[in-house]
Design an enzyme around this catalytic site. Structure first.
Site, PDB file in Angstrom:
ATOM      1  N   SER A  71      -7.189  23.993  13.286  1.00  0.00           N
ATOM      2  CA  SER A  71      -6.280  22.906  13.668  1.00  0.00           C
ATOM      3  C   SER A  71      -6.966  21.905  14.585  1.00  0.00           C
ATOM      4  CB  SER A  71      -5.069  23.471  14.411  1.00  0.00           C
ATOM      5  OG  SER A  71      -4.280  24.226  13.558  1.00  0.00           O
ATOM      6  N   SER A  98      -6.643  30.618  18.848  1.00  0.00           N
ATOM      7  CA  SER A  98      -6.285  31.851  19.556  1.00  0.00           C
ATOM      8  C   SER A  98      -7.547  32.603  19.916  1.00  0.00           C
ATOM      9  CB  SER A  98      -5.402  32.739  18.679  1.00  0.00           C
ATOM     10  OG  SER A  98      -4.243  32.040  18.329  1.00  0.00           O
ATOM     11  N   GLU A 143      -4.047  38.640   0.910  1.00  0.00           N
ATOM     12  CA  GLU A 143      -2.809  39.415   0.812  1.00  0.00           C
ATOM     13  C   GLU A 143      -2.286  39.793   2.178  1.00  0.00           C
ATOM     14  OE1 GLU A 143      -5.094  42.027  -1.175  1.00  0.00           O
ATOM     15  OE2 GLU A 143      -4.801  41.164  -3.161  1.00  0.00           O
ATOM     16  N   THR A 146       3.654  27.299   9.873  1.00  0.00           N
ATOM     17  CA  THR A 146       4.962  27.286  10.539  1.00  0.00           C
ATOM     18  C   THR A 146       6.053  27.796   9.598  1.00  0.00           C
ATOM     19  OG1 THR A 146       5.495  25.077   9.736  1.00  0.00           O
ATOM     20  CG2 THR A 146       4.295  25.203  11.838  1.00  0.00           C
ATOM     21  N   GLU A 182       8.476  26.206   8.685  1.00  0.00           N
ATOM     22  CA  GLU A 182       8.797  25.110   7.753  1.00  0.00           C
ATOM     23  C   GLU A 182       7.812  25.098   6.585  1.00  0.00           C
ATOM     24  OE1 GLU A 182       8.621  24.814  11.114  1.00  0.00           O
ATOM     25  OE2 GLU A 182      10.795  24.842  11.274  1.00  0.00           O
TER      26      GLU A 182
END
Lengths: 377, 412
Positions: free
Chosen positions: B134, B166, B249, B383, B385
């Protein structure tokens, strides 16, 4: 682990879907809803000829010896199509307990007639108290000589008005433990003193009030042991509850597919409404609810079929699936807009059943309390 | 249908369970098992590395990998069992980036050199990885990324900024997606690089969570030199590698078992704790809320098993179905964590806000940290969404709402 259906089961699903969509289009559903009897004798005969009533009954009683999961597939398709018929009452609620708890004589008397479509049955369990606990059973049966005499009122007994026989859950002794003192009786619906009348309900699904006034039943018509009937009721409620979940799966899938198709054809602002993320979000949530409902139902069904201890799992399935079915049909109406709330539109058929089936055999809150007890709370 | 596990699977579950029960005694005080617990404080990170080594010794760290790279070719179903037991015991040790994402990607599309160089230290629990994807202007829309890599001989010179990484402050290595051809738009002209986090020019700055924990970071690149041999896939084809990585997966079973364990602890608390002279467990409202979470936990487990079953069968049709189901399980699992945190906070009342270092904190402060940390779960790794959009596309055949309008089917 094997989470697939067998080839035979897939074939059963296909043939059931074909039969129901041909024989029971939604116009027929609406007509049957409005009819007094609430089912078609002709269709009933055809279903019997297909072997549906005897699907899980052993061959010696006129059935084909299928497993519980087979019945579940059939019920899913009935829910998908919305089949107004006394199938659930007769086969799930009455033939299964007779098969598991009946004497040889009772099995021989009842099961072949059920299998060939000759006999319609109805379970008279709930009462005006409208609870599915043993403490809700107040209709009294007292032993007088070689006969039980029943007095009291049963309510929400599906299809009692057309039933040949009633399976009646009665209280035979009063004690500190409400689960003791319950006896099940097979009652000829034409016995003097039995009055069944349809209660008008939202789903027009022929739920009856059944009044018993000094109704005499021969002792040999007792199902199971005297005063020990609650064990049978518990088992039949487990079967009935997951079976109803299966019908809701079928209904939910149909409502979702109908809504998804509509989103792909309805145009506003020059675009398909299915192109709007709001509508996509509704549909995605409905899809999640369907997939989660499917898996938890099949797991509970498997446990019921294997006769494993499953009080918690059955309640989990009902608590989840009935809320999901309500949500899916409610969103389904919303996606269709104003047309979805009309009598002429099919979505209402599903919406009304979602609410009827939610409260049948205990609603989500009832089952969550069962889960709480199972968690040791 | 048959929902039972094989005796071998039952035995494995018992073996995992015994191991974690014993090893979790070494967890630092106040350990809650979240990513924040693992990355934030030094003792959490030490414990993670300790568990990684222990798991490697048992041969369990990279169970799903092939034997030649230190794995056991474990089936998906076995991995589900491992994942649920590990999550139930709140164990760290399995590096989601190195083991869960990079490993399978290199196995699928990496060169022999990459596999030989990077996989063995991951399998031994020695190197930890982070994700450099990101950017401030490329979140869900990752293809809008702008970090530049310019080829100079045998090196790429990287400049730009990544964010929401992270554990980048703990990671030894990072995998980055960068733009190598600025003439190309969006997903074209990108390349996938493996990057030493200690390389000169890499600066990691913390982005503290609202509970002051240090999980996320900004990572700045100032003329960072990355050897060309560290590129995975061809130059300009980095998006393919990224997509392969996104498709690995997932059943998300661990998220559900985190709640299962949290719920058990909360139930014990409700049995032991009296309010107004009666145990909380006797309050009908509380019973209802706890039971609702219990229902949702079992529903989530049933969904995870279905996904594992479909993935194990394989095949293209199954993979589309599994793709939509995996999106569903991510939404479901993270939002269940959310609902659980909220219920926990409601039940605990004023005690729900007390941090673990206070003697007044119930349940080691897990509810206090939980209701703040859970928001990140619903945003990270796609997300809620994005997941719902994926369901609409793969599960329902609806138009891809994130495509430009002109690419979408118009009304006739």
């Amino acid at each position: 682990m094997n989470l697939d259906f067998t080839e035979e089961q897939e074939m059963l699903r296909t043939s059931a879907r074909d039969f129901l969509s041909t024989e029971c289009p939604k116009t027929a559903v609406r007509e049957l809803e409005e009819s007094e009897e609430g089912y078609s004798k002709e269709m009933w005969k055809k279903m019997a000829d297909l072997g549906w009533m005897g699907l899980v009954l052993p061959e010696e009683y006129g059935g084909t010896g299928g497993e519980f999961m087979d019945l579940i597939i059939l019920l899913e398709e009935m829910g998908r199509n919305i089949l107004p018929s006394p199938f659930f009452s007769t086969v799930v609620l009455c033939s299964l307990p007779i098969l598991e708890y009946g004497t040889e004589e009772q099995k021989k008397e009842f099961l072949p007639k059920i299998a060939n479509g000759e006999m319609i049955m109805s379970l008279a369990l709930a009462e005006p108290s409208a609870i599915y606990n043993a403490s809700g059973i107040k209709v009294k049966a007292s032993l007088q000589g070689d006969e039980y005499v029943i007095n009291g009122t049963k309510l929400f007994a599906h299809d009692a008005h057309i039933a040949d026989y009633l399976l009646v859950v009665t209280r035979t002794t009063e004690g500190a433990n409400p689960q003791e003192g319950i006896t099940l009786l097979l009652v000829d619906a034409k016995s003097p003193g039995v009055t069944s009348s349809v209660v008008p309900t939202a789903a027009l699904d022929k739920q009856c009030e059944v009044i018993f006034e000094d109704v005499k039943v021969p002792r040999k018509n007792m199902l199971g042991a005297p005063n020990q009937g609650w064990g049978i009721v518990k088992r039949l409620l487990e079967q009935a509850t997951v079976a109803k979940c299966a019908e809701m799966l079928g209904g939910g899938q149909a409502a979702l597919e109908m809504s998804n198709s509509y989103a792909k054809e309805r145009v506003q602002y020059g675009r398909l409404i299915g192109d709007f993320q709001t509508i996509q979000n509704y549909l995605a949530n409905m899809w999640i609810d369907m997939e989660t409902s499917r898996n938890i139902t099949y797991e509970a069904v498997w446990m019921v079929g294997e006769k494993l201890p499953c009080t918690k799992e059955v309640s989990i399935a009902k608590a989840w699936v009935s809320e999901a079915f309500k949500f899916i049909t409610e969103r389904g109406v919303q996606i269709h807009g104003a047309i979805g709330m009309t009598r002429d539109h099919d979505m209402g058929l599903y919406y009304r059943r979602a609410w009827a089936w939610d409260v049948l055999f205990g609603d989500a809150d009832f089952h969550k309390e069962v889960v709480a007890q199972q968690l040791g709370l | 249908m048959d929902f039972s596990l094989t005796p071998e699977q039952e035995r494995l579950r018992k073996e995992f369970d015994d191991f974690f029960k014993e090893e979790m005694k070494n967890a630092p005080p106040g350990w809650g098992g979240s990513l924040e617990d693992m990355y934030s404080a030094d003792e959490g990170w030490e414990f993670h590395r300790y568990m990684a080594r222990k798991l490697a010794e048992k041969g369990w760290l990279v169970r799903a990998w092939p034997k030649e790279y230190g794995g056991q070719d474990a089936s998906i179903m076995e991995q589900v069992i491992f994942g649920e037991v590990s999550a139930y015991h709140k164990s760290p040790g399995v590096d989601v980036f190195g083991i869960g994402l990079l490993g399978p990607t290199l196995l699928a599309v990496g060169s022999e050199e990459h596999k030989k160089e990077y996989l063995p230290p991951i399998a031994r629990g020695e190197t930890m990885w982070c994700q450099l994807w990101s950017e401030p202007n490329a979140g869900s829309d990752l293809a809008a990324l702008a970090t530049r890599a310019v080829r100079e001989g045998d090196y790429y010179v990287v400049n730009g900024q990544k964010t929401w990484s992270s554990g980048a402050h703990r990671g030894d290595w990072g995998f980055a997606i960068v733009r190598t051809d600025p003439e190309q738009k969006r997903s074209r002209g990108l390349s996938f690089l493996l990057l030493d986090m200690k390389a000169p020019g890499v600066t990691v700055r913390p982005l503290l969570g609202m509970d002051k924990t240090h999980l996320f970071n900004e990572v700045y690149f100032d003329n960072v030199r990355v050897p060309v041999k560290n590129r995975v896939g061809e130059e300009g084809k980095g998006w393919d590698v990224t997509k392969a990585m996104m498709n690995f997966e997932r059943t998300n079973v661990g998220m559900i078992f985190t709640v299962k364990r949290g719920l058990e602890d909360l139930i014990e608390f409700c049995k032991e704790t009296k309010r107004n002279g009666e145990p909380l467990a006797k309050n009908p409202l509380i019973r209802n809320k706890l039971a609702q979470i219990a229902v949702e936990v079992e529903v989530g487990i049933a969904l995870a098993y279905r996904i594992a079953w479909i993935q194990e069968k394989g095949g293209p049709a199954a993979m589309v179905e599994a793709g939509a189901l995996a999106a569903a399980s991510k939404v479901y699992g993270t939002e269940l964590n959310q609902r659980f945190s909220y219920v926990g906070h409601q039940i605990l009342g004023p005690y729900g806000q007390v941090k673990k270092e206070s003697k007044w904190a119930p349940l080691q402060g897990t509810i206090e940290s939980g209701f703040q940390q859970v928001q990140g779960m619903c945003i990270a790794m796609g997300t809620s969404e994005v997941q719902r959009n994926t369901i609409a596309w793969l599960g329902l055949g609806l138009p891809r709402s994130w495509d430009e309008v002109f690419k979408r089917p118009m009304a006739k």
